[in-house]
Design a protein around this motif. Structure first.
Motif, short mmCIF file in Angstrom:
data_model
loop_
_atom_site.label_atom_id
_atom_site.label_comp_id
_atom_site.label_asym_id
_atom_site.label_seq_id
_atom_site.Cartn_x
_atom_site.Cartn_y
_atom_site.Cartn_z
N UNK A 153 0.38 -1.31 0.10
CA UNK A 153 0.16 -0.10 -0.11
C UNK A 153 1.00 0.82 0.35
N UNK A 154 1.97 1.07 0.49
CA UNK A 154 3.15 2.01 0.78
C UNK A 154 3.68 2.52 -1.05
N UNK A 155 4.03 1.41 -0.91
CA UNK A 155 4.15 1.43 -2.15
C UNK A 155 3.37 2.08 -3.11
N UNK A 156 2.12 2.53 -3.89
CA UNK A 156 1.31 2.42 -4.36
C UNK A 156 1.25 4.04 -4.35
N UNK A 157 0.91 4.56 -2.96
CA UNK A 157 0.59 5.65 -2.90
C UNK A 157 2.37 6.75 -2.89
N UNK A 158 3.69 6.29 -2.46
CA UNK A 158 5.16 6.66 -2.49
C UNK A 158 4.57 7.05 -4.36
N UNK A 159 4.39 6.60 -5.20
CA UNK A 159 4.06 6.13 -6.92
C UNK A 159 3.00 7.52 -7.33
N UNK A 160 2.20 7.56 -6.46
CA UNK A 160 0.79 7.97 -7.03
C UNK A 160 1.81 9.73 -6.35
N UNK A 161 2.22 9.58 -4.88
CA UNK A 161 3.01 11.41 -4.73
C UNK A 161 4.40 11.42 -5.68
N UNK A 162 4.14 10.89 -6.37
CA UNK A 162 6.05 11.22 -7.43
C UNK A 162 4.65 11.47 -8.72
N UNK A 163 4.22 10.99 -8.81
CA UNK A 163 3.58 11.45 -10.22
C UNK A 163 3.07 12.65 -10.34
N UNK A 164 2.42 12.76 -9.03
CA UNK A 164 1.84 14.92 -8.73
C UNK A 164 3.49 15.50 -8.51
N UNK A 165 4.09 14.60 -7.73
CA UNK A 165 5.15 15.81 -8.05
C UNK A 165 6.02 15.63 -8.91
N UNK A 166 5.93 14.95 -10.02
CA UNK A 166 6.36 15.44 -11.50
C UNK A 166 5.33 16.04 -12.38
N UNK A 167 3.89 16.30 -11.88
CA UNK A 167 3.51 17.20 -12.70
C UNK A 167 3.71 18.31 -12.12
N UNK A 168 3.70 19.05 -10.70
CA UNK A 168 3.72 20.22 -10.44
C UNK A 168 4.96 20.44 -10.84
N UNK A 169 6.47 19.66 -10.45
CA UNK A 169 7.55 21.15 -10.63
C UNK A 169 8.35 20.59 -12.31
N UNK A 170 7.59 20.07 -13.00
CA UNK A 170 8.19 20.28 -14.28
C UNK A 170 6.78 21.30 -14.80
#
Length: 85
Positions: free
Chosen positions: A68-85
């Protein structure tokens, strides 16, 4: 990977996309918290019913919580990629 890069470039300059990324990161964190809470609740109830199965239940609980933590971490990484690119 190429499709993700194209999508990120398409929405990178939009303020709405950045707001959506922030909201998505929040939902990912909330979802992970709820999921791990339910995993813990189920494990405690199972241990209360069968104390002799403590080791098996604990190892399965830790493995499921890690997924569950792995899936949540993946979702956060995708959101941060959208936010900072």
């Amino acid at each position: 990977m190429v499709t993700l890069t194209v999508l990120l470039q398409a929405v990178a300059n939009l303020a709405i996309a950045k707001m959506g990324a922030g909201i998505g990161a929040g939902f990912a964190a909330i979802g992970a918290g709820v999921g791990i809470g339910l995993i813990g609740k189920g494990a405690v109830e199972a241990i209360a019913r069968q104390p002799e199965a403590l080791g098996d239940i604990r190892s399965n609980m830790i493995m499921t919580a890690a997924l569950v933590e792995g899936v949540a971490f993946f979702a956060l990484v995708i959101c941060l990629l959208i936010l900072f690119t």
